[in-house]
Design a protein around this motif. Structure first.
Motif, short mmCIF file in Angstrom:
data_model
loop_
_atom_site.label_atom_id
_atom_site.label_comp_id
_atom_site.label_asym_id
_atom_site.label_seq_id
_atom_site.Cartn_x
_atom_site.Cartn_y
_atom_site.Cartn_z
N VAL A 158 46.54 36.51 40.72
CA VAL A 158 47.02 35.13 40.79
C VAL A 158 45.84 34.18 40.68
N GLU A 159 46.02 33.13 39.90
CA GLU A 159 45.03 32.04 39.83
C GLU A 159 45.43 30.97 40.84
N ARG A 166 48.82 35.98 36.55
CA ARG A 166 48.41 36.71 35.35
C ARG A 166 49.19 38.01 35.20
N SER A 167 49.40 38.69 36.29
CA SER A 167 50.21 39.91 36.26
C SER A 167 50.74 40.18 37.65
N ARG A 236 37.24 33.67 46.42
CA ARG A 236 38.08 33.83 45.23
C ARG A 236 37.20 33.90 44.00
N GLY A 237 37.71 34.57 42.98
CA GLY A 237 36.97 34.67 41.74
C GLY A 237 37.10 33.41 40.89
N ALA A 238 36.64 33.49 39.65
CA ALA A 238 36.71 32.36 38.73
C ALA A 238 38.14 31.85 38.61
N LEU A 241 40.80 33.23 41.18
CA LEU A 241 41.49 34.50 40.95
C LEU A 241 41.47 35.39 42.19
N SER A 242 42.56 36.10 42.39
CA SER A 242 42.62 37.16 43.39
C SER A 242 42.09 38.45 42.78
N HIS A 243 41.97 39.49 43.60
CA HIS A 243 41.35 40.73 43.17
C HIS A 243 42.37 41.86 43.19
N ASN A 244 42.56 42.51 42.05
CA ASN A 244 43.45 43.66 41.99
C ASN A 244 42.61 44.92 42.16
N LEU A 245 42.57 45.41 43.38
CA LEU A 245 41.73 46.56 43.68
C LEU A 245 42.18 47.81 42.93
N GLY A 246 43.44 47.86 42.56
CA GLY A 246 43.96 49.02 41.84
C GLY A 246 43.31 49.24 40.49
#
Length: 399
Positions: A158-159, A166-167, A236-238, A241-246
């Protein structure tokens, strides 16, 4: 040399004071000054403005009638719970959970809607979310016009800044601008946030990281998520963004890559269960983990092997994260914890084997099985944090 933007510095200082009052109130101005390392004159100016805006309340500690004899009563400051109300939600594949909270983060109402929404059309999902929000607000005795902000916690990437998902396992499409879909339905600013960021903030505000400024949280559900808290703020990322550890790569060969989700994701674990019968029906209905518990208790070799394999992969991953960040605490949450001893024991053993000896005593592992309402309360905290950062006037937040 450039100097800091005065408006930005005022906003940062104001947020620091307000959050200090939230975490430690009722609290005196001199104590706020010590905790924030701001001058007493700066704290006085900020708290005066916050009182004028109705965000904090002052009360005297001591007996005013005997002030001359006993000394001047201390003025203690605390948040005004009626300054604002927000809605937080956890939107999952098989259940939507909502809370309304006041300005202090205390829950005024809860509402749960058990309905399977994954892969439904976006408009149908939006209709159900809207119904849930409105029902929860009504149960609190409020109207939607009395709500200042809504935050919807969504699994996936998520942004935060744009509200674009995003997915996500609940959407059939990618790059869904869910904020643009939901905000017009309420006429209120609606934030879309990663559910793992929401539960991370929930633990920082109300849970097992309440007095920590730094921590890491890993969620183990249909998606594997990562929340990082540093200096009491979510990293948070750029683009937020959240982080999808998978998506983390654990190994590779010439023609393939092994990602964490393929070893420890819910689909990977449940895929080793029976292909037909009650278990298969439960998986199709999104209840696979609860039925996997039954198989584990019956010592089913396949599902126990899958749980142990997942535990190994998560344990190594946690060790890698601790090697990078060295947090004082790592909190693990989510439905996969229901797999119980085979999963948790192997996770802990793999972590202890993989962690460098120099960091062996740095991070505490904490397992938490908080209910969905706790995640939704975290989404409400995300909304409140946004309000704490916003410029206010006596008529409300300027957003």
């Amino acid at each position: 040399m450039k100097t800091a933007d005065p408006e930005l510095m005022r906003a940062i200082n104001r947020l620091s004071v307000l959050d200090t009052i939230r975490r430690n109130g009722p609290i005196a101005r001199i104590e706020i000054s010590k905790r924030t390392e701001l001058s007493t004159s700066t704290v006085s100016a900020i708290t005066g403005s916050l009182i004028d805006d109705g965000l904090i309340l002052s009360r005297h500690e001591g007996d005013l009638r005997n002030a001359a004899a006993r000394g001047r009563p201390r003025v203690m400051l605390e948040l005004n719970p009626e300054a604002s109300r927000v809605v937080g939600a956890k939107i999952a594949a098989t259940r939507m959970t909502f809370v309304v909270s006041d300005f202090c983060g205390e829950v005024l109402s809860e509402f749960s809607l058990p309905v399977r929404i994954d892969r439904m059309p976006i408009d149908v999902i939006a209709d159900l979310v809207e119904d849930g929000v409105r029902a929860c607000v009504m149960d609190s005795g409020l109207t939607l016009s009395e709500i200042d902000m809504i935050c919807l916690g969504i699994p996936g990437v998520v942004e935060h800044r744009t509200g674009v998902v995003r997915s996500s396992p609940i959407f059939s499409d990618e790059n869904v601008d869910f904020a643009a879909v939901m905000s017009p339905r309420f006429g209120i600013r609606t934030i879309i946030e990663s559910d793992v960021h929401a539960v991370t903030l929930a633990h920082h505000w109300f849970g097992k990281a309440r007095h920590l400024e730094d921590m890491v949280l890993i969620s183990l559900e249909r998606t594997l998520g990562l929340g990082v808290l540093h200096n009491s703020q979510l990293f948070r990322g750029a683009g937020g963004l959240s982080h999808n550890l998978g998506d983390l790569v654990l190994g590779s060969s010439a023609d393939s890559m092994s990602r964490l989700a393929s070893l420890a994701g819910e689909s990977a674990i449940l895929g080793d269960g029976p292909r037909e019968g009650l278990y298969a029906d439960a998986v199709r209905l999104g209840r696979g983990i609860s039925h996997a518990q039954t198989l584990i208790k019956a010592k089913d070799a396949q599902i126990m092997s899958a749980a142990e394999r997942a535990g190994d992969a998560i344990g190594v991953t946690v060790a890698n994260i601790v090697t990078l960040f060295a947090p004082p605490r790592v909190i693990l949450v989510g439905s996969s914890l229901a797999l119980g001893k085979p999963f948790i024991d192997r996770l802990t053993k793999a972590f202890n084997s993989a962690i460098p000896p120099s960091l062996a005593d740095v991070s505490e592992l904490v397992f938490d099985d908080a209910e969905d309402f706790f995640w939704a309360r975290g989404a409400a905290a995300v909304a409140l944090y946004e309000l704490y950062e916003s410029p206010w006037s006596t008529t409300g937040p300027a957003l």
